[in-house]
Each structure stands twice: as C-alpha cells, then as structure tokens.
Design a protein around this motif. Structure first.
Motif, PDB file in Angstrom:
ATOM      1  N   VAL A 226       0.872  -1.177   0.000  1.00 25.72           N
ATOM      2  CA  VAL A 226       0.000   0.000   0.000  1.00 25.72           C
ATOM      3  C   VAL A 226       0.903   1.220   0.000  1.00 25.72           C
ATOM      4  CG1 VAL A 226      -1.797   1.279   1.222  1.00 25.72           C
ATOM      5  CG2 VAL A 226      -1.840  -1.231   1.219  1.00 25.72           C
ATOM      6  N   ALA A 260     -10.137  -8.779   4.687  1.00 26.00           N
ATOM      7  CA  ALA A 260      -9.547  -8.275   5.929  1.00 26.00           C
ATOM      8  C   ALA A 260     -10.686  -7.866   6.863  1.00 26.00           C
ATOM      9  CB  ALA A 260      -8.643  -7.072   5.628  1.00 26.00           C
ATOM     10  N   THR A 293     -11.402   4.535   2.783  1.00 25.89           N
ATOM     11  CA  THR A 293     -10.472   5.019   3.808  1.00 25.89           C
ATOM     12  C   THR A 293      -9.715   3.866   4.452  1.00 25.89           C
ATOM     13  OG1 THR A 293     -11.909   6.914   4.264  1.00 25.89           O
ATOM     14  CG2 THR A 293     -10.300   6.316   5.962  1.00 25.89           C
ATOM     15  N   ALA A 294     -10.402   2.739   4.660  1.00 24.97           N
ATOM     16  CA  ALA A 294      -9.781   1.591   5.336  1.00 24.97           C
ATOM     17  C   ALA A 294      -8.727   0.909   4.484  1.00 24.97           C
ATOM     18  CB  ALA A 294     -10.858   0.580   5.736  1.00 24.97           C
ATOM     19  N   ALA A 296      -6.121   2.075   3.296  1.00 24.94           N
ATOM     20  CA  ALA A 296      -4.781   2.512   3.707  1.00 24.94           C
ATOM     21  C   ALA A 296      -4.206   1.621   4.806  1.00 24.94           C
ATOM     22  CB  ALA A 296      -4.835   3.964   4.181  1.00 24.94           C
ATOM     23  N   THR A 297      -5.043   0.858   5.488  1.00 22.02           N
ATOM     24  CA  THR A 297      -4.586   0.007   6.595  1.00 22.02           C
ATOM     25  C   THR A 297      -4.358  -1.440   6.170  1.00 22.02           C
ATOM     26  OG1 THR A 297      -6.838  -0.572   7.298  1.00 22.02           O
ATOM     27  CG2 THR A 297      -5.890   1.469   8.173  1.00 22.02           C
ATOM     28  N   LEU A 298      -4.531  -1.767   4.899  1.00 18.80           N
ATOM     29  CA  LEU A 298      -4.354  -3.140   4.448  1.00 18.80           C
ATOM     30  C   LEU A 298      -2.921  -3.616   4.690  1.00 18.80           C
ATOM     31  CD1 LEU A 298      -6.273  -3.139   1.047  1.00 18.80           C
ATOM     32  CD2 LEU A 298      -6.891  -4.432   3.101  1.00 18.80           C
ATOM     33  N   GLU A 299      -2.805  -4.862   5.089  1.00 22.41           N
ATOM     34  CA  GLU A 299      -1.502  -5.466   5.322  1.00 22.41           C
ATOM     35  C   GLU A 299      -1.083  -6.292   4.109  1.00 22.41           C
ATOM     36  OE1 GLU A 299       0.476  -5.050   7.851  1.00 22.41           O
ATOM     37  OE2 GLU A 299      -0.884  -3.821   9.069  1.00 22.41           O
ATOM     38  N   THR A 302      -2.774  -9.795   2.434  1.00 19.33           N
ATOM     39  CA  THR A 302      -4.225  -9.887   2.535  1.00 19.33           C
ATOM     40  C   THR A 302      -4.800 -10.484   1.254  1.00 19.33           C
ATOM     41  OG1 THR A 302      -4.315  -7.951   3.979  1.00 19.33           O
ATOM     42  CG2 THR A 302      -6.357  -8.585   2.856  1.00 19.33           C
TER      43      THR A 302
END
Length: 442
Positions: A226, A260, A293-294, A296-299, A302
């Motif tokens: 990301v 996720a 928005t979420a 941006a938090t992906l690992e 995933t």
C-alpha cells in the motif's frame, strides 16, 4: 486527420430486441383475449396484460444484474446500472397495476369487496401465497432503492438487501404459469417462458458465481503493498498468477473485495491505475467513505477477491487520432492508464488534471515521466491561493486546443466536474458521441 473505427456498442440492437420481446408478450395476450366488453372485462384484461409485461420486465431487470461482459464492457457498467434502475421502476409500476387491476376486476366479477377478494386470491389460487411474499419483497427492494432511502443506507446493507430480488423473482415466477391464462392451455407459450427465465438464471449463475470463482482460484490475488500517493489517496499493489491473462484493458475496473476485518463483506469498484502486468495490478483510491479510507490500513498478504474486468471507457471508444483526457480527483486512475497506453503520436494526446492543490495531484511524477517519454501534453488546473477554482470553459478549452472539435474526449471525475466539462465541451463544438464518460457512482 486519421479516423479510427470505434468499437461498436450493442446498446441499440439490445434495446430493439427488448422492445421486440415486449411486443411478443402483448401479442400473446391479444391472441388469448376474447372480445373485451364492459368495465369488469377491461379491468381483468388490463390486469392480465400488466401481469405478463411485469413478468417479462422482471426477467430483463435480473439479466441487467448478471454482469454479462457484452453489456458491462461494451455498453458500460454505469449505463447498464441506469438501465437496471429505470427498468426496475417500470417493473414495480407494472406489478402494482397488475395487483390492483386483477383484484379489482375479480371482485367486480364475484360481486364482493376488494378485501374479501384479496383474501380469496391469496389463499385459494395456486402458488399465490408464494407470489404474495415475493411481491412484498420486490416492493421492499423498490423502497430501499429510492434515492432518499438509498442515500441514507450503508452501501453493504443496501447491497445485501438488494440480493433479495432473486428470492422475490423465484417466489413470483410459479403463479405466472399456474394462474396465467396464457400459459395454462398454451404449451408453446409456457415453454418460451421457461426458456426466458432459464436463460436469465443461467446467466446469473455463470457470470455472478462460477466465473468469479474460477477467476480467483486461477489467479490467487493478494495485496503486495500500500503506497501513499497524495493526501487521502493510496495505491494498492496486488499480486497474483498470470494477471495479464485477465483480459483487462487500461480504463477498466474490477469490483474488489479485500478479505480483511471490516472489509470482507464489501465489494467496491476501483479502476486500474496502471496497465496490467503479468504478476501485478494496481489501483489508486481516494478516501471518500469508510471502505476506501480503510484500504490505507491493508496489510501485505491480505487475500483479494476480484470480479471483472468491467467498464467501456477504453481505447475501443476512440474514433479520432487526437484525444483529450480530463481528470479530477480519483478520476485520474483510469485516465493515467490510458495516458500511457493510448496508441498514436504522443503530441496528439493531451491530459488535463483538475485538483484542489499541487499536493492533490496524485501520480504526478508518473504522469510527467509518461508525458516526457511519449511527447504527450500534460496540463493541470489547481485552485489559486485564495481558493478560487479555475473553471473549465469553452474559451479555455479552445485556447489550449484550437482544434478541440476534432478530438475524442475522455472525462472521469466527480459528478460536478463531469457535468461542467460536458457542457463546456459541447459548447466548444465536440459532438456528444465523442465525449466518453463512465460514472462509478453505483
């Protein structure tokens, strides 16, 4: 000026075919209807006709939900979505008219009240309890899809409630054959009705279930990285096996589901922001809601579930060698991919990027590199220090491109930008058929 033959859209022949089907339904009713004499006969006849037409239009509504590639890629997903919404409204009107007219007509024949006749029809006629439940589900779907209600609902809630359409269609189907006068004594008509609904059901199962399952089992996609691109905008790099065999074209999008926490139940359309490569794809997303928005938090690692590719805003729409692209906000993503890959002389390709500030020009370094490598024109328009917006006007367009009326134009951005750009382009002399836009406000 070299003319390029654009890819033909099947919209017109498909529209004519759907109207031909409606005419066949009316003909079926006409052949099975004796002389209509008196108000009661008119009520019953009108109820039968609206019932047949609503049954036919329900099949079309479901077909438009099937994500058939010929529709999604050639007509355009946004246009298909508009057709689905419009035909859904017409279908609900026909269903309501059918229920009102048939109950009213039967009540007049039996010389009883509408309430008593409603109870009789639902409890004594074959398959009518199922039909009543199915009709209630279809009316519920119509209610939650109304603009005022839809805008107040979370997308995921609306999406999963909308899937009840399939249950409603299944429950209402059987009474059409067991209670419909046109089908009870006409085996050919009954066979044709089974064929219509069977074909639509097969399309839904194939394109909405089996094809996506096969795609994801073959390509096994996962998040690789990301990457922040601009304030509130990130790129998600996705890896997998033989991704170049997906058949995706620059300008197209997939519907993405990231497995996720908090994201696995939502499937959203995001465009490819770079040409597909053998083992990686990339999307670039602006944070405008909870799902985007979420991201941006992906690992990394995933799992990703994708459906597509969809969309018709590709080089296949092009009919002129000269092309102008107008992008705003997240609309830069499909146009960035097109900017790199549109065939032809670089000097014939112009990209105009509209943003609030220089910091909001996502992927700007890449765009500059592409412009330098192929000799294309790259322009931007950002707000002034006082916040003043540089409007896209016919005069400004002509000053940049004096021969703009000889261009194809691709527009992608927020609805306000698209509307203003379209009006300015038309006034500047660009024909409607050469203004290409696809909305992702689905």
């Amino acid at each position: 000026m070299r003319r390029i033959r654009p890819r033909r859209s099947p919209a017109v022949p498909l529209t004519l075919l759907s109207w031909a089907g409606a005419a066949a339904v009316v003909t079926l009713w006409w052949q099975n209807t004796p002389n209509v004499v008196g108000n009661t006969a008119w009520l019953v006849g009108g109820g039968r006709l609206t019932g047949l037409l609503s049954g036919y239009s329900i099949a079309l509504v479901v077909l438009l939900m099937a994500r058939v590639p010929a529709l999604e890629r050639r007509v355009g997903s946004d246009r298909v979505a508009r057709w689905h919404a419009m035909s859904g409204r017409y279908t609900l009107c026909l269903i309501i008219a059918h229920v009102v007219l048939i109950i009213w007509g039967y009540a007049a024949q039996a010389q009883t009240s509408v309430v008593d006749q409603t109870v009789t029809v639902v409890t004594e006629y074959p398959d009518m309890i199922k039909a009543a439940i199915g009709t209630g589900l279809l009316l519920l779907i119509g209610l939650i899809s109304a603009g005022l209600v839809r805008r107040r609902m979370p997308y995921e809630a609306w999406y999963y409630l909308h899937l009840l359409t399939y249950a409603g269609v299944f429950l209402t189907f059987w009474h059409q054959l067991s209670a419909g006068a046109e089908f009870v004594a006409d085996e050919m008509a009954r066979t044709a009705w089974y064929a219509l609904y069977g074909t639509v059901s097969a399309a839904v199962v194939w394109y909405r279930v089996l094809v996506p399952v096969g795609l994801n089992l073959r390509h096994r996609m996962r998040v690789l990285a990301v990457v922040p691109e601009a304030p509130g905008m990130v790129s998600v790099v996705i890896g997998g096996r033989n991704l170049d065999r997906l058949g995706a074209e620059p300008g197209q999008f997939f519907r993405w589901r990231f497995l996720a926490p908090g994201l696995r139940w939502g499937s959203h359309p995001y465009s490819l922001s770079a040409p597909p490569q053998e083992e990686r794809l990339r999307i670039t997303v602006k944070a405008v809601g909870g799902h985007s928005t979420a991201l941006a938090t992906l690992e990394p690692g995933t799992r990703v579930w994708a459906e597509g590719p969809y969309g018709s805003m590709t080089t296949g729409r092009r009919s002129r060698s000269k092309v102008l692209m107008i992008a705003g906000g997240a609309g830069i993503t499909p146009l960035r991919a097109l900017f790199e890959t549109l065939p032809g002389r670089g000097s014939d390709i112009t990209l105009l990027y509209r943003a609030r500030s220089m910091e909001d020009l996502a992927l700007w370094d890449e765009l500059q590199r592409i412009a330098e490598e192929r000799g294309a024109r790259l322009l931007y328009a950002v707000n002034g220090p006082d916040g003043a917006r540089p409007e896209i006007t016919p005069e400004r367009l002509r000053s940049v491109l004096p021969d703009i009326d000889r261009h194809d134009v691709f527009v992608c951005g927020p609805p306000g930008l698209a509307e203003h750009a379209y009006a300015a382009l038309r006034e500047a002399g660009v024909p409607d058929r050469r203004i290409h836009h696809e909305s992702f406000e689905m």
